[in-house]
Design a protein around this motif. Structure first.
Motif, PDB file in Angstrom:
ATOM      1  N   ALA A 140       0.841  -1.202   0.000  1.00  0.00           N
ATOM      2  CA  ALA A 140       0.000   0.000   0.000  1.00  0.00           C
ATOM      3  C   ALA A 140       0.876   1.252   0.000  1.00  0.00           C
ATOM      4  N   GLN A 141       2.014   1.173   0.682  1.00  0.00           N
ATOM      5  CA  GLN A 141       2.979   2.285   0.681  1.00  0.00           C
ATOM      6  C   GLN A 141       3.597   2.431  -0.703  1.00  0.00           C
ATOM      7  N   ARG A 142       3.986   1.288  -1.268  1.00  0.00           N
ATOM      8  CA  ARG A 142       4.682   1.299  -2.547  1.00  0.00           C
ATOM      9  C   ARG A 142       3.776   1.733  -3.699  1.00  0.00           C
ATOM     10  N   TYR A 143       2.514   1.306  -3.664  1.00  0.00           N
ATOM     11  CA  TYR A 143       1.593   1.578  -4.784  1.00  0.00           C
ATOM     12  C   TYR A 143       0.443   2.469  -4.343  1.00  0.00           C
ATOM     13  N   GLN A 144       0.751   3.520  -3.598  1.00  0.00           N
ATOM     14  CA  GLN A 144      -0.284   4.392  -3.027  1.00  0.00           C
ATOM     15  C   GLN A 144      -1.377   4.806  -4.005  1.00  0.00           C
ATOM     16  N   ASN A 145      -0.984   5.132  -5.229  1.00  0.00           N
ATOM     17  CA  ASN A 145      -1.970   5.659  -6.175  1.00  0.00           C
ATOM     18  C   ASN A 145      -2.269   4.712  -7.322  1.00  0.00           C
ATOM     19  N   ASP A 146      -1.958   3.444  -7.119  1.00  0.00           N
ATOM     20  CA  ASP A 146      -2.157   2.472  -8.192  1.00  0.00           C
ATOM     21  C   ASP A 146      -2.766   1.185  -7.643  1.00  0.00           C
ATOM     22  N   ARG A 147      -4.103   1.183  -7.569  1.00  0.00           N
ATOM     23  CA  ARG A 147      -4.826   0.026  -7.012  1.00  0.00           C
ATOM     24  C   ARG A 147      -4.559  -1.264  -7.773  1.00  0.00           C
ATOM     25  N   LEU A 148      -4.481  -1.144  -9.093  1.00  0.00           N
ATOM     26  CA  LEU A 148      -4.285  -2.337  -9.918  1.00  0.00           C
ATOM     27  C   LEU A 148      -2.936  -2.976  -9.622  1.00  0.00           C
ATOM     28  N   ALA A 149      -1.895  -2.158  -9.553  1.00  0.00           N
ATOM     29  CA  ALA A 149      -0.552  -2.670  -9.243  1.00  0.00           C
ATOM     30  C   ALA A 149      -0.548  -3.315  -7.853  1.00  0.00           C
ATOM     31  N   TYR A 150      -1.254  -2.692  -6.908  1.00  0.00           N
ATOM     32  CA  TYR A 150      -1.372  -3.217  -5.545  1.00  0.00           C
ATOM     33  C   TYR A 150      -2.028  -4.603  -5.569  1.00  0.00           C
ATOM     34  N   THR A 151      -3.151  -4.690  -6.265  1.00  0.00           N
ATOM     35  CA  THR A 151      -3.886  -5.962  -6.359  1.00  0.00           C
ATOM     36  C   THR A 151      -3.042  -7.032  -7.040  1.00  0.00           C
ATOM     37  N   ASN A 152      -2.397  -6.680  -8.131  1.00  0.00           N
ATOM     38  CA  ASN A 152      -1.551  -7.639  -8.859  1.00  0.00           C
ATOM     39  C   ASN A 152      -0.388  -8.118  -7.998  1.00  0.00           C
ATOM     40  N   ALA A 153       0.204  -7.195  -7.227  1.00  0.00           N
ATOM     41  CA  ALA A 153       1.350  -7.548  -6.385  1.00  0.00           C
ATOM     42  C   ALA A 153       0.962  -8.518  -5.271  1.00  0.00           C
ATOM     43  N   LYS A 154      -0.303  -8.485  -4.857  1.00  0.00           N
ATOM     44  CA  LYS A 154      -0.783  -9.416  -3.831  1.00  0.00           C
ATOM     45  C   LYS A 154      -1.080 -10.796  -4.411  1.00  0.00           C
ATOM     46  N   GLY A 155      -1.250 -10.838  -5.724  1.00  0.00           N
ATOM     47  CA  GLY A 155      -1.760 -12.033  -6.397  1.00  0.00           C
ATOM     48  C   GLY A 155      -1.039 -13.323  -6.084  1.00  0.00           C
ATOM     49  N   ASP A 156       0.288 -13.295  -6.121  1.00  0.00           N
ATOM     50  CA  ASP A 156       1.063 -14.521  -5.888  1.00  0.00           C
ATOM     51  C   ASP A 156       0.822 -15.070  -4.489  1.00  0.00           C
ATOM     52  N   PHE A 157       0.823 -14.164  -3.506  1.00  0.00           N
ATOM     53  CA  PHE A 157       0.608 -14.587  -2.127  1.00  0.00           C
ATOM     54  C   PHE A 157      -0.786 -15.200  -1.970  1.00  0.00           C
ATOM     55  N   VAL A 158      -1.777 -14.528  -2.551  1.00  0.00           N
ATOM     56  CA  VAL A 158      -3.165 -14.999  -2.476  1.00  0.00           C
ATOM     57  C   VAL A 158      -3.291 -16.386  -3.110  1.00  0.00           C
ATOM     58  N   ARG A 159      -2.687 -16.553  -4.284  1.00  0.00           N
ATOM     59  CA  ARG A 159      -2.743 -17.866  -4.964  1.00  0.00           C
ATOM     60  C   ARG A 159      -2.070 -18.955  -4.137  1.00  0.00           C
ATOM     61  N   GLU A 160      -0.955 -18.601  -3.502  1.00  0.00           N
ATOM     62  CA  GLU A 160      -0.239 -19.570  -2.666  1.00  0.00           C
ATOM     63  C   GLU A 160      -1.088 -20.016  -1.478  1.00  0.00           C
ATOM     64  N   ILE A 161      -1.742 -19.044  -0.835  1.00  0.00           N
ATOM     65  CA  ILE A 161      -2.624 -19.357   0.306  1.00  0.00           C
ATOM     66  C   ILE A 161      -3.778 -20.253  -0.163  1.00  0.00           C
ATOM     67  N   LEU A 162      -4.392 -19.905  -1.279  1.00  0.00           N
ATOM     68  CA  LEU A 162      -5.518 -20.695  -1.787  1.00  0.00           C
ATOM     69  C   LEU A 162      -5.076 -22.121  -2.107  1.00  0.00           C
ATOM     70  N   GLN A 163      -3.881 -22.248  -2.637  1.00  0.00           N
ATOM     71  CA  GLN A 163      -3.355 -23.581  -2.947  1.00  0.00           C
ATOM     72  C   GLN A 163      -3.186 -24.391  -1.660  1.00  0.00           C
ATOM     73  N   ARG A 164      -2.584 -23.761  -0.652  1.00  0.00           N
ATOM     74  CA  ARG A 164      -2.402 -24.430   0.648  1.00  0.00           C
ATOM     75  C   ARG A 164      -3.730 -24.824   1.252  1.00  0.00           C
ATOM     76  N   ALA A 165      -4.746 -23.978   1.007  1.00  0.00           N
ATOM     77  CA  ALA A 165      -6.071 -24.222   1.578  1.00  0.00           C
ATOM     78  C   ALA A 165      -6.826 -25.315   0.793  1.00  0.00           C
ATOM     79  N   GLY A 166      -6.260 -25.734  -0.332  1.00  0.00           N
ATOM     80  CA  GLY A 166      -6.865 -26.830  -1.090  1.00  0.00           C
ATOM     81  C   GLY A 166      -7.686 -26.406  -2.283  1.00  0.00           C
ATOM     82  N   TRP A 167      -7.526 -25.149  -2.734  1.00  0.00           N
ATOM     83  CA  TRP A 167      -8.259 -24.676  -3.909  1.00  0.00           C
ATOM     84  C   TRP A 167      -7.743 -25.379  -5.151  1.00  0.00           C
TER      85      TRP A 167
END
Length: 168
Positions: A140-167
């Motif tokens: 959020a600090q790094r991409y203060q004015n760029d929501r899309l970049a923020y969302t994309n940057a979270k993507g890998d972590f989110v996918r990893e968690i979902l995989q661990r959760a059995g998605w």
């Protein structure tokens, strides 16, 4: 809504806000709704988040989605369509109500299942939730004015968690 991205430390009042909002919408949905779930980062204790509550209203079948759209309209919600997520309808809240994201979908909707899987995994793995929160604060600090970049940057972590959760 301002352009700059704000991520805050966890606030227990988010749960109370969810309960209030649930109480606000339930009268027009109670005849057919399956469940109303607090999802997204504000639903995970201890997790830093954008201070906007996400709510999934879950109905049995597609025909009930229309009933929900009509019922919510009587409260002042504005239907926005699916915003690119098939089977999940988005709404703008009434002007006199705290800003939040409300979605309506059927019980078999993939996005809903993903929300619950992600939430429940983070609720039961506080160390992963902490890591996710730290990541979000940093991004959020790094991409203060760029929501899309923020969302994309979270993507890998989110996918990893979902995989661990059995998605699948």
């Amino acid at each position: 809504m301002g352009a700059s991205l704000i991520v805050r430390e966890y606030d227990p009042s988010w749960v109370q806000l969810f309960q209030q909002l649930r109480g606000f919408v339930i009268p027009v949905l109670s005849d057919f709704v399956v469940t109303i779930e607090h999802v997204g980062s504000t639903s995970v204790p201890g997790l830093a988040a954008k201070p906007i509550v996400d709510i999934d209203v879950v109905v049995p079948k597609q025909s009930d989605v229309l009933k929900a759209v009509q019922g919510l309209a009587t409260l002042g919600y504005v239907h926005e369509g699916d915003l690119g997520v098939t089977g999940r309808e988005a709404f703008i809240p009434p002007v006199n109500v705290t800003w939040h994201h409300l979605y309506v979908c059927t019980i078999d909707n993939a996005e809903y299942k993903r929300h619950i899987l992600f939430r429940d995994y983070l609720r039961s793995h506080p160390e992963d939730a902490k890591q996710y929160g730290d990541l979000k604060l940093e991004l959020a600090q790094r991409y203060q004015n760029d929501r899309l970049a923020y969302t994309n940057a979270k993507g890998d972590f989110v996918r990893e968690i979902l995989q661990r959760a059995g998605w699948k």
